[in-house]
Design an enzyme around this catalytic site. Structure first.
Site, PDB file in Angstrom:
ATOM      1  N   ASP A  83       0.821  -1.191  -0.210  1.00  0.00           N
ATOM      2  CA  ASP A  83       0.060   0.092  -0.084  1.00  0.00           C
ATOM      3  C   ASP A  83       0.794   1.311   0.127  1.00  0.00           C
ATOM      4  O   ASP A  83       1.960   1.278   0.266  1.00  0.00           O
ATOM      5  CB  ASP A  83      -0.810   0.001   1.292  1.00  0.00           C
ATOM      6  CG  ASP A  83      -2.083   0.731   1.085  1.00  0.00           C
ATOM      7  OD1 ASP A  83      -2.441   1.566   0.250  1.00  0.00           O
ATOM      8  OD2 ASP A  83      -3.250   0.750   1.976  1.00  0.00           O
ATOM      9  N   LYS A 158      -1.383  -7.755  -5.852  1.00  0.00           N
ATOM     10  CA  LYS A 158      -2.213  -8.008  -4.447  1.00  0.00           C
ATOM     11  C   LYS A 158      -3.424  -7.173  -4.389  1.00  0.00           C
ATOM     12  O   LYS A 158      -3.115  -5.986  -4.404  1.00  0.00           O
ATOM     13  CB  LYS A 158      -1.403  -8.104  -3.258  1.00  0.00           C
ATOM     14  CG  LYS A 158      -1.903  -7.883  -1.848  1.00  0.00           C
ATOM     15  CD  LYS A 158      -0.801  -7.970  -0.912  1.00  0.00           C
ATOM     16  CE  LYS A 158      -1.354  -7.789   0.507  1.00  0.00           C
ATOM     17  NZ  LYS A 158      -0.310  -7.366   1.615  1.00  0.00           N
ATOM     18  N   ASP A 160      -6.416  -6.110  -2.351  1.00  0.00           N
ATOM     19  CA  ASP A 160      -7.018  -6.088  -0.911  1.00  0.00           C
ATOM     20  C   ASP A 160      -8.487  -5.773  -0.890  1.00  0.00           C
ATOM     21  O   ASP A 160      -8.992  -5.751  -2.123  1.00  0.00           O
ATOM     22  CB  ASP A 160      -6.172  -5.040  -0.075  1.00  0.00           C
ATOM     23  CG  ASP A 160      -5.896  -5.601   1.272  1.00  0.00           C
ATOM     24  OD1 ASP A 160      -6.914  -6.367   1.730  1.00  0.00           O
ATOM     25  OD2 ASP A 160      -5.040  -4.897   2.092  1.00  0.00           O
ATOM     26  N   SER A 192      -7.111 -11.009  -1.201  1.00  0.00           N
ATOM     27  CA  SER A 192      -7.316 -10.996   0.091  1.00  0.00           C
ATOM     28  C   SER A 192      -8.633 -11.669   0.617  1.00  0.00           C
ATOM     29  O   SER A 192      -9.225 -11.492   1.735  1.00  0.00           O
ATOM     30  CB  SER A 192      -7.042  -9.870   0.826  1.00  0.00           C
ATOM     31  OG  SER A 192      -5.861  -9.276   0.465  1.00  0.00           O
ATOM     32  N   ARG A 213      -4.947 -14.813   0.984  1.00  0.00           N
ATOM     33  CA  ARG A 213      -4.712 -14.733   2.363  1.00  0.00           C
ATOM     34  C   ARG A 213      -5.711 -15.337   3.068  1.00  0.00           C
ATOM     35  O   ARG A 213      -7.064 -15.026   2.802  1.00  0.00           O
ATOM     36  CB  ARG A 213      -4.544 -13.327   2.877  1.00  0.00           C
ATOM     37  CG  ARG A 213      -3.195 -12.693   2.484  1.00  0.00           C
ATOM     38  CD  ARG A 213      -2.279 -13.074   3.489  1.00  0.00           C
ATOM     39  NE  ARG A 213      -2.741 -12.310   4.891  1.00  0.00           N
ATOM     40  CZ  ARG A 213      -2.728 -11.155   5.124  1.00  0.00           C
ATOM     41  NH1 ARG A 213      -2.330 -10.323   4.267  1.00  0.00           N
ATOM     42  NH2 ARG A 213      -3.179 -10.758   6.288  1.00  0.00           N
ATOM     43  N   ASP A 217      -3.218 -10.120   9.492  1.00  0.00           N
ATOM     44  CA  ASP A 217      -1.897  -9.709   9.044  1.00  0.00           C
ATOM     45  C   ASP A 217      -0.998 -10.330   9.988  1.00  0.00           C
ATOM     46  O   ASP A 217      -1.030 -10.228  11.280  1.00  0.00           O
ATOM     47  CB  ASP A 217      -1.730  -8.284   9.245  1.00  0.00           C
ATOM     48  CG  ASP A 217      -2.689  -7.662   8.093  1.00  0.00           C
ATOM     49  OD1 ASP A 217      -3.329  -8.168   7.379  1.00  0.00           O
ATOM     50  OD2 ASP A 217      -2.429  -6.259   8.004  1.00  0.00           O
TER      51      ASP A 217
HETATM   52  C1  GAL Z   1      -4.027  -5.178   4.927  1.00  0.00           C
HETATM   53  C2  GAL Z   1      -3.226  -6.263   4.405  1.00  0.00           C
HETATM   54  C3  GAL Z   1      -1.846  -5.989   4.587  1.00  0.00           C
HETATM   55  C4  GAL Z   1      -1.541  -4.734   3.973  1.00  0.00           C
HETATM   56  C5  GAL Z   1      -2.275  -3.547   4.106  1.00  0.00           C
HETATM   57  C6  GAL Z   1      -2.027  -2.412   3.429  1.00  0.00           C
HETATM   58  O1  GAL Z   1      -5.592  -5.203   4.949  1.00  0.00           O
HETATM   59  O2  GAL Z   1      -3.674  -7.398   5.129  1.00  0.00           O
HETATM   60  O3  GAL Z   1      -1.127  -7.276   4.159  1.00  0.00           O
HETATM   61  O4  GAL Z   1      -1.651  -4.912   2.571  1.00  0.00           O
HETATM   62  O5  GAL Z   1      -3.830  -3.801   4.446  1.00  0.00           O
HETATM   63  O6  GAL Z   1      -2.758  -1.117   4.053  1.00  0.00           O
END
Ligand code: GAL
Length: 413
Positions: A83, A158, A160, A192, A213, A217
């Site tokens: 991100d 990836k 999310d 995700s 996933r 996290d």
């Molecule tokens: C979460 C994700 C993390 C990361 C994060 C970024 O939801 O599970 O691995 O990508 O967001 O903001």
């Protein structure tokens, strides 16, 4: 001409799921590489943190290290942005754009650089209105964003699931999967999806994503690693059967070489991720990696188990709780034994001691529990590169607290 048209149309009809779902021929073994999030999160303060903020230099540095310090040649091939790489607003044509201060040359130039090192570049997006960090999401822009990523030369996405509803997951992941396929560029698709919903439909997810996933996290602690392992052990019937070439359960990043794990625990994470057929994405500082951590990450025999081409994910085959005497509260020491069948008939076994108290204690693996047809096997400790001899019916070995013994069993001829 007409015949050709009909046969193409017939083919299209005969293969609907292949064309609509993910059949991209990618990730036939669990993908390996580096991913920024756990270690660098959303640090965008390049004035105060020039070496650890999310900017193009960070990814170029990591690419340099992956290529020149032995990682690339062992299969670690992806350098993945997470991100906080974008601007908070799309441009006036509705396109995603990289932050111009932190990525002055843009993502395409970064992809070119990464490719010039013999590596691949991954990027991060979100199917909702915003990413988890508050940057623009792909809701309403799926095709446009897929095309942008492909034009930039991105090799993995990836996607999310923040700022989205359950209905958005059902439509958004398949739509992006299809849009990525339609670009014609091979792009590994990491979802995700299951991590956001109560009862994931893994049959559907495996048709749409190359990896996904399942759980929370990871953070830089043994508690977090053990929480993930326990979740995998307790819910294995739900998702273990879906791991296969091209489709993997993802327990999240490797934190080996960071701050929170002892050496034993780093070995335990590597061993368990090998047993789980997990994607191996390091999130660490390759520029300052301790030698012992590098040795764990580069252990060829462990990587070979992780990358086994049959692609079967290991399962918990036995566990036990031992009352530990001599402590006022009689703490409990838990043993977990996991086994993973390998191509060619060998069996990988991880014996995990989750206890924190006193020294090593013995863990036994019974060959019968492992469900194999043979009773005699030679045993090799793959983490330490040592042959341990021939064993009948079972194998026992001392395992250190919060540590693992990872062995490979080869049935006697
Ligand atoms: C979460 C994700 C993390 C990361 C994060 C970024 O939801 O599970 O691995 O990508 O967001 O903001």
């Amino acid at each position: 001409m007409e015949f050709q048209f009909i046969s193409v149309a017939l083919l299209l009809l005969l293969q609907p799921s292949n064309l609509l779902a993910l059949d991209n021929g990618l990730a036939l073994t669990p993908p390996m590489g580096w991913l920024a999030w756990e270690r660098y999160a959303c640090d965008i303060d390049c004035t105060n943190d020039p070496d650890s903020c999310i900017n193009e230099k960070l990814f170029m540095d990591m690419a340099d290290h992956m290529a020149s310090h032995g990682f690339r040649n062992l299969g670690y091939e992806f350098i993945n942005i997470d991100d906080c790489w974008a601007t908070k607003m799309r441009d006036d044509k509705g396109m995603l754009q990289a932050d111009p201060v932190r990525f002055p040359n843009g993502i395409k130039a970064l992809a070119d650089y990464v490719h010039s090192k013999g590596l691949k570049l991954g990027i991060y997006g979100d199917l909702g209105s915003h990413t988890c960090g508050g940057y623009p999401g792909s809701l309403g822009y799926v095709e446009k964003d897929a095309k942008t990523f492909a034009d930039w030369g991105v090799d993995m996405l990836k996607l999310d699931g923040c700022y989205a509803s359950e209905a958005d997951y059902e439509t958004g992941y398949p739509e992006m999967s299809k849009a990525l396929n339609a670009t014609g560029r091979p792009i590994v698709f990491s979802c995700s999806w299951p991590a956001y919903i109560k009862t994931p439909n893994y049959t559907r997810i495996a048709e749409v994503c190359n990896l996904w996933r399942n759980y929370d996290d990871i953070n830089d602690s043994w508690d977090s690693v053990l929480g993930i392992i326990t979740h995998y052990a307790q819910n294995q019937d739900q998702f273990q059967p879906f791991a296969a070439p091209g489709q993997w359960n993802d327990p999240d990043m490797l934190i080996i070489g960071d701050f929170g794990l002892s050496l034993e625990q780093q070995k335990a994470q590597m061993a368990m991720w090998a047993i789980f057929a997990a994607p191996l994405f390091m999130s660490n500082d390759l520029r300052k990696l301790p030698k012992e951590s590098k040795d764990i990450l580069q252990n060829k025999e462990v990587i070979a188990i992780n990358q086994d081409k049959m692609g079967k994910q290991g399962r918990l085959i036995a566990s036990s709780i031992t009352k530990h005497s001599g402590q006022r509260k009689s703490p409990e020491v838990t043993n977990m034994v996991f086994a993973r069948p390998l191509d060619g008939g060998d069996l990988a076994v991880a014996m995990l001691n989750t206890g924190h108290f006193s020294g090593p204690h013995n863990i036994t693996v019974s060959f019968k529990d492992a469900g194999v047809s043979w009773s005699k096997a030679s045993v090799r400790d793959v983490m330490n590169g040592m042959d341990l001899g021939m064993f009948t019916d079972s194998f026992s070995a001392p395992v250190n607290p919060t540590g693992v013994r990872l062995v490979r069993l080869t049935p006697a001829k």
